[in-house]
Write an enzyme that holds these catalytic residues in place. Structure first.
Site, short mmCIF file in Angstrom:
data_model
loop_
_atom_site.label_atom_id
_atom_site.label_comp_id
_atom_site.label_asym_id
_atom_site.label_seq_id
_atom_site.Cartn_x
_atom_site.Cartn_y
_atom_site.Cartn_z
N GLY A 169 54.27 -64.53 -99.51
CA GLY A 169 54.01 -65.69 -100.35
C GLY A 169 54.72 -66.93 -99.86
O GLY A 169 55.66 -66.85 -99.07
N THR A 170 54.25 -68.08 -100.33
CA THR A 170 54.90 -69.35 -99.99
C THR A 170 55.74 -69.80 -101.18
O THR A 170 55.19 -70.08 -102.25
CB THR A 170 53.85 -70.41 -99.64
OG1 THR A 170 53.15 -69.97 -98.49
CG2 THR A 170 54.50 -71.75 -99.35
N TYR A 171 57.04 -69.79 -101.01
CA TYR A 171 57.96 -70.24 -102.06
C TYR A 171 58.89 -71.24 -101.41
O TYR A 171 59.51 -70.95 -100.40
CB TYR A 171 58.75 -69.04 -102.62
CG TYR A 171 57.85 -67.87 -102.99
CD1 TYR A 171 57.02 -67.96 -104.11
CD2 TYR A 171 57.80 -66.73 -102.20
CE1 TYR A 171 56.16 -66.92 -104.43
CE2 TYR A 171 56.94 -65.68 -102.53
CZ TYR A 171 56.13 -65.78 -103.64
OH TYR A 171 55.27 -64.75 -103.95
N HIS A 189 55.17 -65.57 -110.26
CA HIS A 189 54.87 -65.15 -108.89
C HIS A 189 55.33 -63.71 -108.62
O HIS A 189 56.27 -63.22 -109.23
CB HIS A 189 55.52 -66.11 -107.89
CG HIS A 189 54.89 -67.48 -107.90
ND1 HIS A 189 55.60 -68.63 -107.65
CD2 HIS A 189 53.62 -67.87 -108.14
CE1 HIS A 189 54.79 -69.67 -107.74
NE2 HIS A 189 53.59 -69.24 -108.04
N GLU A 282 56.45 -82.46 -105.52
CA GLU A 282 55.55 -81.30 -105.60
C GLU A 282 54.08 -81.70 -105.62
O GLU A 282 53.73 -82.87 -105.70
CB GLU A 282 55.90 -80.46 -106.84
CG GLU A 282 56.94 -79.37 -106.55
CD GLU A 282 56.35 -78.20 -105.74
OE1 GLU A 282 55.17 -78.25 -105.36
OE2 GLU A 282 57.11 -77.24 -105.48
#
Ligand SMILES: [Zn+2]
Lengths: 483, 68
Positions: A169-171, A189, A282
């Site tokens: 995943g992209t965190y 997530h 963001e």
């Protein structure tokens, strides 16, 4: 194999981008701030903007480079898919939709000797992220230097050997020292589910973080799929059946990383520790503020010689993140509608701010049918919280072409009957329009042509393209390309 | 040296440029704000922090109860 070019690493993809005129190099010496973030902003705003590689960063010197905006245009997105760079968004949607159904394609596990990401090793006290990567502040009010495009690999502590539960995943990561990082693990997530199990027992959660990845690895890492679906098997599907090359991590038996990645950071999340993280600009186009978030420790790094640091720019849409989350958000939602009760749905555009606004193209069978599709959309797992605004258009309207969508709004909507607002529904807290984060109203605009028994009192004769339009589109494009 | 965000006076040097003497990176030991010596950090008022605010930030994700 296959008619589509497949890239197993970032370097191969950058070469393709360069050949296609979709990568530029900045060779003048620049300070990291504010130049790299500024370039990412500028390139992603251009129509078919290129990737931008900085090769001469003040304080780093030769051998170091940063690349940004790799996914940041439809041309680059098409090349990622191995398609011509002129492929339309709808063509890319349809191709992605076809490849999605090839899942699962088992990855190809290569030996350590064969994996480019293992060329060099540093560990223990020698670990220093700043010596390896030209880190920088992306936006002015970011609380530090962020890594915005990682593929973070973790396993489920309850079932670590289960490959299907390995998560990629992209965190977002905030660098907090030469070997310490802040990591955002939002409760929704997969990684937070795994972390909870480890933290209950006060155990470390091992991770391997891949940076500078094959373009479809990064794309897949930012795609929400089910907890027990493996991302590498999806990468193989999206590579049109060509398996993803992966290799075992050095410090964990159960973690596998992309073999061609530029850098692999291995370590663990420090259990039960939270420290101040943020702010960070963001995807909704605003900063997310400071929170107390998890910390990781890097114990071991492998990397390719002269690694290329790939990072992203996020800002007011559109930026690179919007391209990265566009079609991988749209395709699953399309499938949930088309395959589960609404075969009349032709395409779904869920690419505005990760699906805050979504456009459904369909051929309604009876009056009110289109509104039913909106209700269905608003009960699917992603759209239920994310989607605030639904626009319904006819099947002959390309939902990815806003000129056509606004034409439908302008010529098909009677505001007194076609606009509906439903109060007090589930929201998505990152949407700054929600007065109470997590609660919102839903807007449905039906811009389809009325179908019986809904009255249509004036006849409307739609203009169709002249017979040889498609033929001439190609003739004209070829002539122009030859100029 | 003071933190531009929370005014704490314990600041660590977390990095030096690989080419010697070009820049350093500093980090606040209390709020983890970091900046490069070549920057002139201007933290917007809305993002300034007090010790009390730092101690009471929302915790993400929540720390689960220990099961031993
Ligand atoms: Zn501070």
């Amino acid at each position: 194999m296959g008619k589509f070019k497949v890239h197993q690493d970032l370097r191969g993809f950058l070469k393709t981008l360069e050949e296609e005129g979709q990568l530029v190099h900045i060779t003048d010496e620049v300070l990291p701030e504010p130049d790299i973030g500024s370039a990412g902003r500028a390139a992603s705003r251009m129509t078919n903007g290129p990737a931008v590689q900085f090769d001469n960063i003040k304080g780093y010197g030769p051998g170091y480079s940063v690349v940004t905006n790799v996914h940041g245009s439809w041309a680059n997105h098409a090349l990622m898919m191995g398609m011509p760079k002129t492929a339309t968004t709808k063509e890319q949607f349809e191709e992605l939709n076809r490849r999605w159904d090839l899942f699962p394609v088992a990855p190809n596990i290569v030996s350590r000797d064969e994996a480019p990401c293992k060329e060099n090793v540093v560990e223990g006290d020698d670990v220093n992220l700043f010596d390896l990567l030209p880190l920088y502040r992306i936006n002015e009010q970011d609380g530090g230097f962020f890594i915005g495009k990682p593929a973070t690999v973790t396993a489920d502590p309850r079932d670590p050997g289960n490959f299907n539960k390995v998560n990629v995943g992209t965190y977002r990561i905030q660098v907090k020292g030469k070997n310490r990082i802040g990591m955002q693990c939002l409760a929704m997530h997969d990684i937070a589910v795994q972390l909870r199990e480890a933290e209950k027992k006060n155990e470390k959660l091992p991770f391997a973080i891949a940076l500078g990845n094959a373009p479809l690895v990064t794309f897949m890492a930012s795609t929400p799929i089910a907890f027990d679906q493996n991302e590498y098997e999806f990468v193989g599907a999206l590579q049109d059946g060509v398996p993803a090359d992966i290799v075992k991590a050095d410090t964990s038996e159960h973690l596998y990383v992309p073999a061609g990645s530029e850098v692999i950071l291995e370590g663990y999340i420090d259990p039960r520790v939270r420290t101040c993280e943020g702010p960070f600009g963001e995807f909704p186009g605003s900063y997310s503020g400071c929170r107390s978030q998890t910390e990781g420790v890097i114990t071991h790094i492998t990397y390719r010689t002269n690694p290329i640091f790939e990072n992203i720019y996020l800002g007011m849409p559109w930026t690179e993140i919007d391209f990265l989350m566009a079609l991988n958000t749209s395709v699953p939602i399309y499938k949930q509608l088309h395959d589960e009760g609404f075969p009349e749905v032709v395409a779904v555009n869920a690419m505005y701010t990760h699906g805050f606004t979504e456009i459904i193209s369909l051929k309604p069978r009876y009056g009110g049918h289109a509104t039913g599709a909106a209700f269905k959309l608003l009960s699917t797992p992603h759209a239920m919280p994310y989607c605030h605004n639904v626009i319904l258009v006819d099947d002959f309207v390309d939902p990815f072409d806003l000129n056509q969508v606004v034409w439908a709004l302008s010529t098909r909507v009677r505001p007194d009957k076609d606009v509906k607002v439903i109060q007090n529904c589930a929201g998505m807290p990152l949407n700054p329009s929600e007065e109470v984060p997590g609660m919102t109203a839903k807007l449905i605009i039906d811009a389809t042509t009325p179908v019986d028994p809904e009255p249509l009192k004036r006849s409307v004769e739609l203009l169709r393209d002249p017979a040889k339009t498609a033929e001439y589109a190609k003739i004209i494009a070829d002539l122009q390309a030859a100029l | 040296m003071k933190c531009p965000r929370c005014e704490f006076d314990q600041i660590s040097t977390i990095a030096k440029s690989p080419q010697a003497g070009v820049w350093e990176v500093y980090q606040c030991d209390q709020c983890f704000y970091s900046w490069r010596s070549t920057e002139d950090p201007k933290v917007a008022d809305v993002f300034k922090l007090t010790k009390e605010q730092i101690d009471n930030l929302q915790v993400i994700p929540p720390v689960p109860p220990l099961e031993v």
